[in-house]
Write an enzyme that holds these catalytic residues in place. Structure first.
Site, PDB file in Angstrom:
ATOM      1  N   TRP A 178       0.862  -1.186   0.000  1.00  0.00           N
ATOM      2  CA  TRP A 178       0.000   0.000   0.000  1.00  0.00           C
ATOM      3  C   TRP A 178       0.901   1.241   0.000  1.00  0.00           C
ATOM      4  O   TRP A 178       1.839   1.328   0.802  1.00  0.00           O
ATOM      5  CB  TRP A 178      -0.890  -0.032   1.253  1.00  0.00           C
ATOM      6  CG  TRP A 178      -1.822   1.126   1.394  1.00  0.00           C
ATOM      7  CD1 TRP A 178      -2.641   1.646   0.433  1.00  0.00           C
ATOM      8  CD2 TRP A 178      -2.049   1.893   2.586  1.00  0.00           C
ATOM      9  NE1 TRP A 178      -3.368   2.694   0.962  1.00  0.00           N
ATOM     10  CE2 TRP A 178      -3.020   2.866   2.277  1.00  0.00           C
ATOM     11  CE3 TRP A 178      -1.530   1.855   3.884  1.00  0.00           C
ATOM     12  CZ2 TRP A 178      -3.478   3.792   3.206  1.00  0.00           C
ATOM     13  CZ3 TRP A 178      -1.990   2.767   4.817  1.00  0.00           C
ATOM     14  CH2 TRP A 178      -2.959   3.722   4.477  1.00  0.00           C
ATOM     15  N   ASP A 259      -0.834  -5.591   9.374  1.00  0.00           N
ATOM     16  CA  ASP A 259      -1.802  -4.598   8.941  1.00  0.00           C
ATOM     17  C   ASP A 259      -3.058  -5.376   8.549  1.00  0.00           C
ATOM     18  O   ASP A 259      -3.056  -6.115   7.558  1.00  0.00           O
ATOM     19  CB  ASP A 259      -1.248  -3.810   7.752  1.00  0.00           C
ATOM     20  CG  ASP A 259      -2.221  -2.719   7.303  1.00  0.00           C
ATOM     21  OD1 ASP A 259      -3.358  -2.674   7.811  1.00  0.00           O
ATOM     22  OD2 ASP A 259      -1.828  -1.907   6.439  1.00  0.00           O
ATOM     23  N   LYS A 295     -13.337  -0.900   5.857  1.00  0.00           N
ATOM     24  CA  LYS A 295     -13.901  -1.722   4.795  1.00  0.00           C
ATOM     25  C   LYS A 295     -14.918  -2.728   5.320  1.00  0.00           C
ATOM     26  O   LYS A 295     -16.026  -2.819   4.801  1.00  0.00           O
ATOM     27  CB  LYS A 295     -12.786  -2.463   4.055  1.00  0.00           C
ATOM     28  CG  LYS A 295     -12.208  -1.726   2.885  1.00  0.00           C
ATOM     29  CD  LYS A 295     -11.413  -0.481   3.210  1.00  0.00           C
ATOM     30  CE  LYS A 295     -10.078  -0.798   3.846  1.00  0.00           C
ATOM     31  NZ  LYS A 295      -9.213   0.396   4.009  1.00  0.00           N
TER      32      LYS A 295
END
Ligand code: PLA
Length: 449
Positions: A178, A259, A295
């Protein structure tokens, strides 16, 4: 400002204004306005910020900025990873609406500051969600969890703590990862290195390269791992591969920093998507976990997340938490109350929790069905190349393999917006828009090399 002593008109005006502001003398409003509005030396070229150069837009969020400016009715935003319905609309989960209604109806709720570490119940339930309800680490009280500003904030707070209190300041991040990871960690004071992760030739995991790079990392180095649904590649290690990674990392004393931004989005199951993390916690070792509810609960803008630090003993966990508070207090003092209250209301209630798992599975399934539809559409068009990675990859994104020129072409000629590395957010697609995307990909690979 002029350096010409006390004589200039500008200085006299500023002095008058200064005297007014620093004394209790009354000045009528008209007089004050004329002082403030009169021309001074502050024309544009003299700004103390005139040396500031315009920064480029963010590589991911900037895609939305460009998309918003495009007047075409055909335009499609497949940049940022944000879930859309079949109608192309953002989705507020039903279970979130219900929880919010409960909160609004509860007149005993107030808007007082939360503690520095956030909502205690939210923290406890978040640790349970990622580590499992029966986690020995939780039972033994050796996990400290603090509410943070979504996944990004959790990563940043964890990294700042490490930069202050951990002996090894190097963090290894996967190549690619990311785009915000290197910035978050560098600004926190860590030194960032990468380990091989993705093999463009196989469009799969470069497992050998990963083992070699982690094998030659200095003892104690921090290693960032995507818990599931690796962004941007959609390629995750198998459970056997995770086990090898765990053994290697533990044997070298490397510190895992997970993460977890997509728990439930990869497989549709919250427990399956937490397996990598649980494997590392089951061995009794230490690790960091950054969780995001952006999300999986669709709480993007509420900024709800948590940082958990699993320690060897309860005593260490308590001391670590006391220091994490010193990171947070001067940064944003304490976190916001609303989003964490929504999450706590859902996680504590069996019915709401079950309803959430259904809604989550429906989102994950819709994304998976988009993979199949896009793959079928490319096959039907006879688009050159092997597109099976579209159905093999996991999570929100497909790492298409399209190059920046092909991406630019698709944006210009087809109004399809995506990041220049060829990543598309499958969650932004619908049955209606698949043919348009397939036409664009077909044209890009046949016309642009
Ligand atoms: N970690 C990973 C791997 C992510 O993909 C993202 C979000 C985050 C952390 C941070 O999310 P949060 O702070 O909102 O909880 N990545 C998105 C959005 C979905 C973004 O770039 O901000 C993306 O499009 O890659």
């Amino acid at each position: 400002m002029s350096s010409g002593g006390h004589g200039s008109a500008t200085d006299r005006r500023l002095n008058a204004l200064f005297r007014h502001l620093s004394s209790s003398a009354r000045m009528d409003p008209q007089q004050l306005n004329s002082i403030a509005a009169s021309p001074t030396s502050a024309n544009q070229n003299d700004s103390v910020f005139s040396h500031v150069v315009r920064a480029p837009e963010d590589p991911i969020l900037g895609v939305t900025v460009a998309y918003n400016k495009d007047p075409s009715p055909l335009k499609l935003n497949l940049g940022v990873g944000a879930y859309r319905t079949e109608e192309g609309k953002p989705l507020v989960l039903n279970v979130v609406r219900k929880a919010e209604q409960q909160l609004v109806n509860d007149r005993s709720r107030v808007k007082e500051y939360l503690p520095i570490v956030g909502l205690a119940e939210f923290n406890k339930l978040s640790a349970k969600l990622i580590l499992g309800a029966d986690s020995p680490a939780i039972r033994e009280n050796r996990v400290t969890t603090v509410q943070c500003l979504s996944g990004t904030g959790s990563l940043r707070v964890g990294a700042e703590f490490l930069a202050r209190h951990y002996h090894q300041r190097t963090i290894y991040i996967p190549q690619p990862t990311w785009g915000n990871h290197p910035k978050v960690f560098t600004l926190a004071g860590l030194s960032v290195k990468s380990y091989r992760y993705y093999d463009p030739a196989t469009r799969g995991l470069n497992f050998q390269g990963l083992l070699e790079d982690l094998g030659s990392a200095p003892a104690g180095a921090i290693v960032l791992l995507h818990a599931c649904a690796h962004n941007p590649t959609g390629v995750d290690p198998t459970l056997q591969q995770w086990e090898r990674i765990r053994q290697l990392m533990r044997s070298k004393g490397l510190l895992p920093f997970f993460d977890s931004a997509y728990q439930g989005f990869a497989s549709g199951s919250l427990d399956s998507d937490a397996q990598s993390v649980r494997m590392f916690v089951a061995d009794g070792g230490e690790c960091f976990i950054a969780q995001s509810y952006a999300k999986n609960l669709g709480l993007y803008g509420e900024r709800v997340g948590a940082l958990s630090i699993v320690c060897k003993t309860a005593d260490v966990a308590g001391r670590v938490e006391s220091q994490v508070k010193l990171v947070i207090r001067p940064m944003y003092s304490n976190p916001p109350i609303h989003g964490a209250s929504i999450v706590a209301a859902i996680l504590r209630d069996r019915d709401l929790f079950n309803e959430w798992t259904f809604e989550l599975k429906a989102m994950a399934d819709r994304i998976i069905s988009m993979r199949q539809k896009l793959f079928d559409a490319l096959r039907a068009r006879g688009t050159p190349g092997d597109w099976s990675h579209i159905i093999k990859q996991i999570g929100m994104f497909t790492f298409t393999g399209l190059n920046p020129q092909q991406v630019a072409f698709m944006t210009k000629d087809y109004h399809i917006y995506m990041t220049s590395d060829g990543r598309i957010s499958m969650a932004g697609l619908s049955s209606k828009t698949v043919p348009h995307l397939a036409d664009a990909i077909h044209a890009a690979v046949t016309l642009v090399s």
